[in-house]
Design a protein around this motif. Sequence first.
Motif, mmCIF file in Angstrom:
data_model
loop_
_atom_site.group_PDB
_atom_site.id
_atom_site.type_symbol
_atom_site.label_atom_id
_atom_site.label_comp_id
_atom_site.label_asym_id
_atom_site.label_seq_id
_atom_site.Cartn_x
_atom_site.Cartn_y
_atom_site.Cartn_z
ATOM 1 N N PHE A 55 0.878 -1.132 -0.038
ATOM 2 C CA PHE A 55 0.111 0.109 -0.153
ATOM 3 C C PHE A 55 0.856 1.232 -0.020
ATOM 4 O O PHE A 55 1.983 1.358 0.775
ATOM 5 C CB PHE A 55 -0.995 0.003 1.153
ATOM 6 C CG PHE A 55 -1.756 -1.293 1.428
ATOM 7 C CD1 PHE A 55 -2.694 -1.504 0.793
ATOM 8 C CD2 PHE A 55 -1.264 -2.030 2.547
ATOM 9 C CE1 PHE A 55 -3.463 -2.743 0.932
ATOM 10 C CE2 PHE A 55 -1.620 -3.353 2.728
ATOM 11 C CZ PHE A 55 -2.940 -3.752 2.118
ATOM 12 N N CYS A 56 0.631 2.416 -0.906
ATOM 13 C CA CYS A 56 1.223 3.428 -0.802
ATOM 14 C C CYS A 56 1.097 4.243 0.492
ATOM 15 O O CYS A 56 -0.071 3.970 1.298
ATOM 16 C CB CYS A 56 0.870 4.530 -1.924
ATOM 17 S SG CYS A 56 -0.748 4.966 -1.819
ATOM 18 N N VAL A 57 1.764 5.263 0.802
ATOM 19 C CA VAL A 57 1.768 6.100 1.977
ATOM 20 C C VAL A 57 0.322 6.845 2.056
ATOM 21 O O VAL A 57 -0.344 7.059 3.132
ATOM 22 C CB VAL A 57 2.695 6.864 2.301
ATOM 23 C CG1 VAL A 57 4.172 6.412 2.524
ATOM 24 C CG2 VAL A 57 2.926 7.936 0.974
ATOM 25 N N GLU A 58 -0.195 7.449 0.972
ATOM 26 C CA GLU A 58 -1.344 8.021 0.934
ATOM 27 C C GLU A 58 -2.586 7.000 1.400
ATOM 28 O O GLU A 58 -3.421 7.326 2.282
ATOM 29 C CB GLU A 58 -1.643 8.692 -0.427
ATOM 30 C CG GLU A 58 -0.724 9.674 -0.688
ATOM 31 C CD GLU A 58 -0.859 10.368 -2.201
ATOM 32 O OE1 GLU A 58 -1.879 9.904 -2.770
ATOM 33 O OE2 GLU A 58 -0.082 11.061 -2.481
ATOM 34 N N CYS A 59 -2.434 5.803 0.793
ATOM 35 C CA CYS A 59 -3.670 4.682 1.386
ATOM 36 C C CYS A 59 -3.446 4.586 2.532
ATOM 37 O O CYS A 59 -4.698 4.041 3.275
ATOM 38 C CB CYS A 59 -3.566 3.472 0.298
ATOM 39 S SG CYS A 59 -4.047 4.021 -1.463
ATOM 40 N N VAL A 60 -2.234 4.241 3.003
ATOM 41 C CA VAL A 60 -2.243 3.909 4.691
ATOM 42 C C VAL A 60 -2.889 4.872 5.493
ATOM 43 O O VAL A 60 -3.461 4.670 6.315
ATOM 44 C CB VAL A 60 -0.723 3.935 4.934
ATOM 45 C CG1 VAL A 60 -0.512 3.836 6.497
ATOM 46 C CG2 VAL A 60 -0.093 2.550 4.268
ATOM 47 N N ASP A 61 -2.440 6.143 5.014
ATOM 48 C CA ASP A 61 -3.200 7.157 5.835
ATOM 49 C C ASP A 61 -4.815 7.440 5.484
ATOM 50 O O ASP A 61 -5.391 7.366 6.596
ATOM 51 C CB ASP A 61 -2.541 8.673 5.328
ATOM 52 C CG ASP A 61 -1.243 8.848 5.803
ATOM 53 O OD1 ASP A 61 -0.866 8.276 6.768
ATOM 54 O OD2 ASP A 61 -0.554 9.696 5.114
ATOM 55 N N GLU A 62 -5.365 7.019 4.340
ATOM 56 C CA GLU A 62 -6.546 6.966 4.223
ATOM 57 C C GLU A 62 -7.310 5.947 4.970
ATOM 58 O O GLU A 62 -8.458 5.892 5.507
ATOM 59 C CB GLU A 62 -7.005 7.036 2.767
ATOM 60 C CG GLU A 62 -6.492 7.928 2.131
ATOM 61 C CD GLU A 62 -6.812 7.954 0.504
ATOM 62 O OE1 GLU A 62 -7.275 6.711 0.240
ATOM 63 O OE2 GLU A 62 -6.534 8.879 -0.148
#
Length: 346
Positions: A55-62
């Motif tokens: 998972f990319c860092v943006e998806c992890v935050d989401e």
Amino acid sequence: MAEAPRRRSQKKASDPTVSTQKHYCCRCGTAYSRKKGFFPVSHSPMYRGSGYLPFCVECVDEMYDQYVQELGNAKEAMRRMCMKMDLYWSESIYTIVERSAGTNSRVRNYIGKTNIVRYIDKTFDDTIKEEVAAGGGAGYALPVVQNEELPTEDDTPTDQAIIDFWGAGFQHDFYMELKRRYDNWTGGEEKAKNLQPAERALYQQICMQEAIISRAAAAGDPTDKAVNTLNNLLGSMNLKPAQRKENADVELDKMPLGVGIQKWEYSRPLPETPKENRDIRGVIKNITTWYLGHACKMVGLKNSYCKAYEDAMEELRVKRPEYDEEDDDSMLSDIFNGSSGADGEE
């Protein structure tokens, strides 16, 4: 949990030297030219082949934000993220993250803490084993982990002088890391006292950038800007290896031999020679007598060198014998008497 967003447009690498291989996020489908900085680091056996989460860092935050909204509990949301991504869950790590909470992402900060040496080989399986051993079961309820000591380093009070030097707002371990780096660069407190204010400020910034790069790399965050800043600081102080070598060559080329010898004598003077070992072969005496003394004699200077030369020459001159009158008459009479006696005998 809400549905995954639609696939976004792919990001193209502008640098032609970058590899054309694409790395896709398995949740949003976004393509990246590299994994470092865009995907969180993971030491789980499930992702050991790549070393990064899918998972990319943006998806992890989401995903974390969605769990916080659904569960209404940030701690439970963090534990659910650990379960989903096979990360080690620990009350200690979560407490540290909450204490140092700032503008950075909490979940990415937590993932970075799981990659330190103390927790690097642990996964969510270790969390379940610890909960079972503690009698808390392996369910989804918040576990009560017993006999788990919080890191005492963060609870240690920091000296006020260190806080005034580096600024407020950091944890104790970060202050200690900055101090160790500063002592390593400056050579200790005693030598650091002789630094100019501008040099001291640059060394502070160098240590700060090194600590930021180290922690960002552990958390899987980009470090390009911090590395560029560090290189600029090193260039400002002429501490780069290429600069030091170039400056040394230029200095030697432009420095006369006498100036270089004088510089070495001031910076690294030779120890004083014992009296019994001074000028054993008479080199200094010969130079001062036959070179300096002779030169002074030629130009008409009257000094110690000229006197030494004259004394040495006086010892080597051949002197004609001198006779007083009595000696001369005796010599002549002896000569003549001897020759007349010889003729009379014949």
